[in-house]
Scaffold this motif. Sequence first.
Motif, PDB file in Angstrom:
ATOM      1  N   ALA A  39      -6.567 -23.548 -15.826  1.00  0.00           N
ATOM      2  CA  ALA A  39      -6.682 -23.553 -17.075  1.00  0.00           C
ATOM      3  C   ALA A  39      -5.657 -24.048 -18.182  1.00  0.00           C
ATOM      4  O   ALA A  39      -5.904 -24.260 -19.227  1.00  0.00           O
ATOM      5  N   GLY A  40      -4.746 -24.750 -17.395  1.00  0.00           N
ATOM      6  CA  GLY A  40      -3.715 -25.369 -18.101  1.00  0.00           C
ATOM      7  C   GLY A  40      -4.023 -26.347 -19.147  1.00  0.00           C
ATOM      8  O   GLY A  40      -3.636 -26.050 -20.470  1.00  0.00           O
ATOM      9  N   PRO A  86      -6.000 -34.510 -15.031  1.00  0.00           N
ATOM     10  CA  PRO A  86      -7.108 -35.196 -15.058  1.00  0.00           C
ATOM     11  C   PRO A  86      -8.213 -34.360 -15.362  1.00  0.00           C
ATOM     12  O   PRO A  86      -9.428 -34.323 -14.595  1.00  0.00           O
ATOM     13  N   VAL A  87      -8.364 -33.453 -16.439  1.00  0.00           N
ATOM     14  CA  VAL A  87      -9.440 -32.405 -16.573  1.00  0.00           C
ATOM     15  C   VAL A  87      -9.589 -32.507 -18.069  1.00  0.00           C
ATOM     16  O   VAL A  87      -8.781 -32.631 -18.972  1.00  0.00           O
ATOM     17  N   PRO A  88     -10.892 -32.406 -18.513  1.00  0.00           N
ATOM     18  CA  PRO A  88     -10.982 -32.423 -19.957  1.00  0.00           C
ATOM     19  C   PRO A  88     -10.485 -31.278 -20.952  1.00  0.00           C
ATOM     20  O   PRO A  88     -10.498 -30.221 -20.572  1.00  0.00           O
ATOM     21  N   VAL A  89      -9.839 -31.686 -22.096  1.00  0.00           N
ATOM     22  CA  VAL A  89      -9.390 -30.614 -22.831  1.00  0.00           C
ATOM     23  C   VAL A  89     -10.191 -30.281 -23.943  1.00  0.00           C
ATOM     24  O   VAL A  89      -9.708 -29.581 -24.786  1.00  0.00           O
ATOM     25  N   ALA A  90     -11.404 -30.895 -24.203  1.00  0.00           N
ATOM     26  CA  ALA A  90     -12.269 -30.512 -25.311  1.00  0.00           C
ATOM     27  C   ALA A  90     -12.751 -29.307 -25.247  1.00  0.00           C
ATOM     28  O   ALA A  90     -12.886 -28.680 -24.307  1.00  0.00           O
ATOM     29  N   LEU A 103       2.167 -29.981 -15.159  1.00  0.00           N
ATOM     30  CA  LEU A 103       1.692 -31.466 -15.879  1.00  0.00           C
ATOM     31  C   LEU A 103       0.566 -31.270 -16.791  1.00  0.00           C
ATOM     32  O   LEU A 103       0.335 -31.729 -17.990  1.00  0.00           O
ATOM     33  N   ALA A 104      -0.262 -30.183 -16.474  1.00  0.00           N
ATOM     34  CA  ALA A 104      -1.662 -29.911 -17.303  1.00  0.00           C
ATOM     35  C   ALA A 104      -1.144 -29.234 -18.707  1.00  0.00           C
ATOM     36  O   ALA A 104      -1.723 -29.740 -19.663  1.00  0.00           O
ATOM     37  N   LEU A 105      -0.169 -28.545 -18.933  1.00  0.00           N
ATOM     38  CA  LEU A 105       0.363 -28.138 -20.010  1.00  0.00           C
ATOM     39  C   LEU A 105       0.776 -29.367 -20.876  1.00  0.00           C
ATOM     40  O   LEU A 105       0.878 -29.198 -21.999  1.00  0.00           O
TER      41      LEU A 105
END
Length: 272
Positions: free
Chosen positions: A187-188, A95-99, A88-90
Amino acid sequence: MSDERRRELGQFLRDRRGNLVRAELGLPPIGRSRTLGLRREEVASFAAVSVTWYTWLEQGREINASRQVLEAIARVLQLTAAENSYLLALGGYAPVPVADVAPLEEAPAHVQRLLDSLDFPAFAVAPDWGIAGWNRAYAGLYSRISEVGPAERNLLWLIFTDPHLRDMLPDWEETSRHFVAEFRAEAGARLGSAAHTALISRLTAASPEFARLWADRGVERFASRQRVFLHPDAGKLVYEQHRLVPSDAPELHLVMYAPAPEPLNRLAAAPA
């Protein structure tokens, strides 16, 4: 979604699809002897998507995959909870920042005070697994921590490149495998950022063992577990490892080695 994340998502699906035991899914072998792996058509059918669309997903093409579809594919591939979160992260649903933010090199003062209040080894880990703070007891356990420069003061980097630390870990192979799988799980959503790419490139060039483990694409959630160290002065030390997230500094993880039952008291109390 970045090109890097699309490629990783496709490769991750291919790897997991190829490792499934057909008999456990009630499917016959492919041909006379192939007992592992689902065909793309089978995954697509079970997930209720078209074969063409699923093929494009594995090929890393620029298509949109909804959370519901990714979760359906995860169920077909029998992904673990950690693997499901990674998928899901990929896909951009974490719910984590991707900046692409600069690495955090120093823990906030109040977090450092918390670490200093503990009489057993503890340290703070940034999102890129840089070690942003530690206490006196941790310095007693791993004496080189104060000598390492910020660029190399990274938990993954030290595990794979510091022979002193490796000598302290009788279960180094198991520990390093856990670390890589846990790092990948976290780290996704940051995959493809400049900082993440640079770290993976450095580690891959510096350590064939890391390169092999990273290519295996293991994914695990952190779990409290026993940690054993062979300290050059104190001998064998046994801890229970825990990790906490400060509510007012959620970008940090505090890793704590609780005595099990009384390993490092004399080192924690030793003069600096």
